[in-house]
Design an enzyme around this catalytic site. Structure first.
Site, mmCIF file in Angstrom:
data_model
loop_
_atom_site.group_PDB
_atom_site.id
_atom_site.type_symbol
_atom_site.label_atom_id
_atom_site.label_comp_id
_atom_site.label_asym_id
_atom_site.label_seq_id
_atom_site.Cartn_x
_atom_site.Cartn_y
_atom_site.Cartn_z
ATOM 1 N N HIS A 1 1.678 4.580 -2.674
ATOM 2 C CA HIS A 1 1.748 6.026 -2.420
ATOM 3 C C HIS A 1 3.109 6.581 -2.871
ATOM 4 O O HIS A 1 3.203 7.624 -3.511
ATOM 5 C CB HIS A 1 1.620 6.304 -0.912
ATOM 6 C CG HIS A 1 0.229 6.251 -0.378
ATOM 7 N ND1 HIS A 1 -0.798 7.002 -0.895
ATOM 8 C CD2 HIS A 1 -0.312 5.569 0.670
ATOM 9 C CE1 HIS A 1 -1.909 6.765 -0.190
ATOM 10 N NE2 HIS A 1 -1.642 5.891 0.757
ATOM 11 N N HIS B 1 0.834 -1.212 0.000
ATOM 12 C CA HIS B 1 0.000 0.000 0.000
ATOM 13 C C HIS B 1 0.873 1.268 0.000
ATOM 14 O O HIS B 1 0.722 2.142 -0.857
ATOM 15 C CB HIS B 1 -0.906 -0.033 1.243
ATOM 16 C CG HIS B 1 -1.792 1.151 1.397
ATOM 17 N ND1 HIS B 1 -3.117 1.145 1.018
ATOM 18 C CD2 HIS B 1 -1.568 2.396 1.882
ATOM 19 C CE1 HIS B 1 -3.656 2.327 1.265
ATOM 20 N NE2 HIS B 1 -2.735 3.108 1.793
ATOM 21 N N GLU B 2 1.781 1.345 0.954
ATOM 22 C CA GLU B 2 2.607 2.557 1.058
ATOM 23 C C GLU B 2 3.535 2.697 -0.151
ATOM 24 O O GLU B 2 3.827 3.810 -0.585
ATOM 25 C CB GLU B 2 3.411 2.564 2.369
ATOM 26 C CG GLU B 2 2.569 2.512 3.662
ATOM 27 C CD GLU B 2 1.479 3.572 3.800
ATOM 28 O OE1 GLU B 2 1.629 4.675 3.230
ATOM 29 O OE2 GLU B 2 0.459 3.288 4.467
ATOM 30 N N GLU C 1 -4.858 7.839 -2.530
ATOM 31 C CA GLU C 1 -5.356 6.560 -2.033
ATOM 32 C C GLU C 1 -5.717 5.622 -3.183
ATOM 33 O O GLU C 1 -5.596 4.410 -3.066
ATOM 34 C CB GLU C 1 -6.559 6.816 -1.121
ATOM 35 C CG GLU C 1 -6.776 5.755 -0.089
ATOM 36 C CD GLU C 1 -5.584 5.544 0.830
ATOM 37 O OE1 GLU C 1 -5.442 4.428 1.335
ATOM 38 O OE2 GLU C 1 -4.765 6.483 1.025
HETATM 39 ZN ZN ZN Z 1 -2.994 5.187 2.181
#
Ligand code: ZN
Length: 499
Positions: free
Chosen positions: A267, A263-264, A293
């Site tokens: 980003h 997830h990160e 997101e």
């Molecule tokens: Zn996030």
């Protein structure tokens, strides 16, 4: 002041603001990762001083005059967009004094530390006064910034420009209507998917050994990215070639850290792939929280939970944990990482129940702001909402209202963008599938093909366009949550054999 003089002042001051930003980001990353807790009060005080100095630079009358001058000139993009963005944020900032800004910043940091302690000790009452203060300060600030607007809408707009309560009400109502019946059916067929082996004992040191392999697969490269450990995983981009992420390990849940890293890294990749020519300008930034997101959840769910993503990685994970995984096939592993059941913790929630965690937070925030929900005993309201929306009993506040960091620093209006981002991601996935075979690339370990697509089609533009325009450019149509709902229904009906 001539246009050229204005431009000179604007650029020079912009550099100073960036320098403060860099130092404050570094100190903030340090504070949230490795800094000893006892140094907090001194550190917070010094950081508030720096915030005050940055504020003075930003509100220097010469700088404001330069921005206003440029805003009145006939400019071309990207400068036109840049000045519009800067003017908008300046219009907010000048409503406050330096002292007010420093006091807010200090209160945020103190509240954040009180939250972390309260979470560790399962002691909501010690955090409650800070939370109340954050609600009250944020409401007062919203009123001051836009007296004619609904204070909660001011917050919503901060994280996703143009999104209103009406938009989110409609969006969440649709999700509830379409997804809750499916969530209930899945909850009743839990025997279909066994994921118990994911919750065996997985020592942290062994989990940490897997991370460089995972980061390498994702193209999260140590030449521009760094990974640390924090209470709550996050990404902090200092510049496009210095992006920091964090994770958090759970010895009894092997996927928690893995999916937070994926997830990160999503980003981080977004921040890294912004066009170099925008670096250091207001355009050289992400568009919005929802768009950010959409990129992280694209990595985490739309790519990271596919079988093809794990074809080359899973054997390496098995090697690290033979006692837990040697008899678990790739297929069984992939089924397990897609298991769905109503749960307590948002960051560990599966894709299907995830948006319901956001519904709870959205309804509470909205209710506190409009006065229909009391700030007293908000933990009990939280527990009641979880029972109502997800059908689960919250055993303690650490797994309840204290689980997320966002409210501790007054980031109200942020949560809804998580669900919005997931829905944007599904629409992007639909578009990407028309261009190439995602599974074929993943099976080859060619993750780069996917990040290149994201870069070329949207990430390199940075904040040059707002999210609605960009979706239209990439997908050839307006944002539409139907792709998200269709994706979830297809996937979970198949996985749980629901007709
Ligand atoms: Zn996030």
């Amino acid at each position: 002041m001539t246009k050229n003089e204005a431009l000179k002042i604007y650029r020079e001051t912009g550099k100073k603001i960036n320098a403060y930003d860099l130092v404050l980001s570094t100190a903030s990353y340090d504070r949230l990762t490795i800094a000893p807790k006892k140094g907090a009060s001194y550190r917070n005080e010094m950081m508030a001083v720096l915030e005050g100095e940055a504020f003075s630079v930003m509100t220097d009358p010469k700088y404001i005059e330069a921005v206003l001058k440029l805003a009145s000139c006939d400019l071309k993009d990207p400068l036109k967009r840049e000045i519009a963005l800067v003017k908008k944020s300046l219009e907010d900032i000048i409503k406050f004094t330096k002292e007010e800004q420093m006091a807010f910043s200090l209160a945020q940091m103190e509240s954040n530390e009180a939250w972390e302690k309260a979470k560790h000790e399962n002691d909501y009452p010690s955090f409650e006064p800070h939370l109340k203060k954050m609600f009250e300060m944020t409401m007062a600030r919203s009123k001051k910034r836009a007296p004619e607007k609904d204070p909660y809408e001011v917050c919503l707009d901060d994280y996703e420009e143009g999104m209103t309560k009406k938009d989110y009400d409609r969006f969440f109502k649709l999700l509830r209507k379409e997804l809750v019946p499916l969530i209930e059916k899945v909850a009743a067929k839990q025997e279909e998917v066994d994921d118990s082996f994911l919750f065996k004992y997985y020592p942290v040191e062994k989990q940490a050994e897997f991370m460089p392999l995972l980061c390498d697969f994702l193209g999260f490269d140590p030449s521009w990215g760094y990974m640390g450990v924090s209470e709550h995983p996050f990404t902090n981009g200092f510049s496009r070639n210095d992006v920091r992420i964090t994770t958090n390990y759970d010895e009894h849940n092997v996927t928690s850290a893995i999916f937070s890293v994926i997830h990160e890294a999503g980003h981080a990749t977004y921040e890294h792939q912004i066009d170099a020519k925008y670096e250091g300008t207001a355009v050289g930034n992400f568009i919005s929280s929802g768009m950010h997101e959409s990129q992280s959840r694209f990595f985490e769910n739309y790519l990271g939970r596919r079988k093809s993503f794990w074809t080359t990685l899973y054997p390496k994970l098995q090697e690290l944990f033979p006692e837990n995984l040697k008899d678990v096939s790739l297929d069984a592993f992939v089924r397990a990482i897609n298991a769905s059941r109503p749960s307590l913790v948002r960051t560990d929630a599966d894709e299907l129940t995830y948006p319901m965690h956001i519904v709870v937070r959205y309804e509470i925030e909205k209710g506190v702001f409009d006065g229909s929900i009391s700030m007293e005993k908000l933990n009990e309201t939280w527990n009641r909402k979880y029972r109502e929306v997800l059908g689960v009993e919250v055993p303690n506040d650490t797994a309840g209202i204290l689980q997320d960091t966002h409210w501790s620093d007054g980031s109200f209006g942020y949560f809804p963008t998580y669900a919005l981002g997931s829905a944007i991601g599904a629409q992007l996935l639909h578009r990407m599938e028309q261009d190439f075979d995602i599974d074929a690339e993943l099976e080859k370990g060619n993750f780069k093909a996917l990040t290149e697509w994201l870069k070329k089609n949207l990430q390199h533009y940075a904040a040059l366009y707002d999210y609605k325009t960009l979706i239209r450019m990439v997908c050839g149509e307006e944002f539409d949550p139907k792709y998200y709902i269709r994706y979830l229904k297809d996937k979970y009906k198949k996985l749980y054999r629901i007709r």
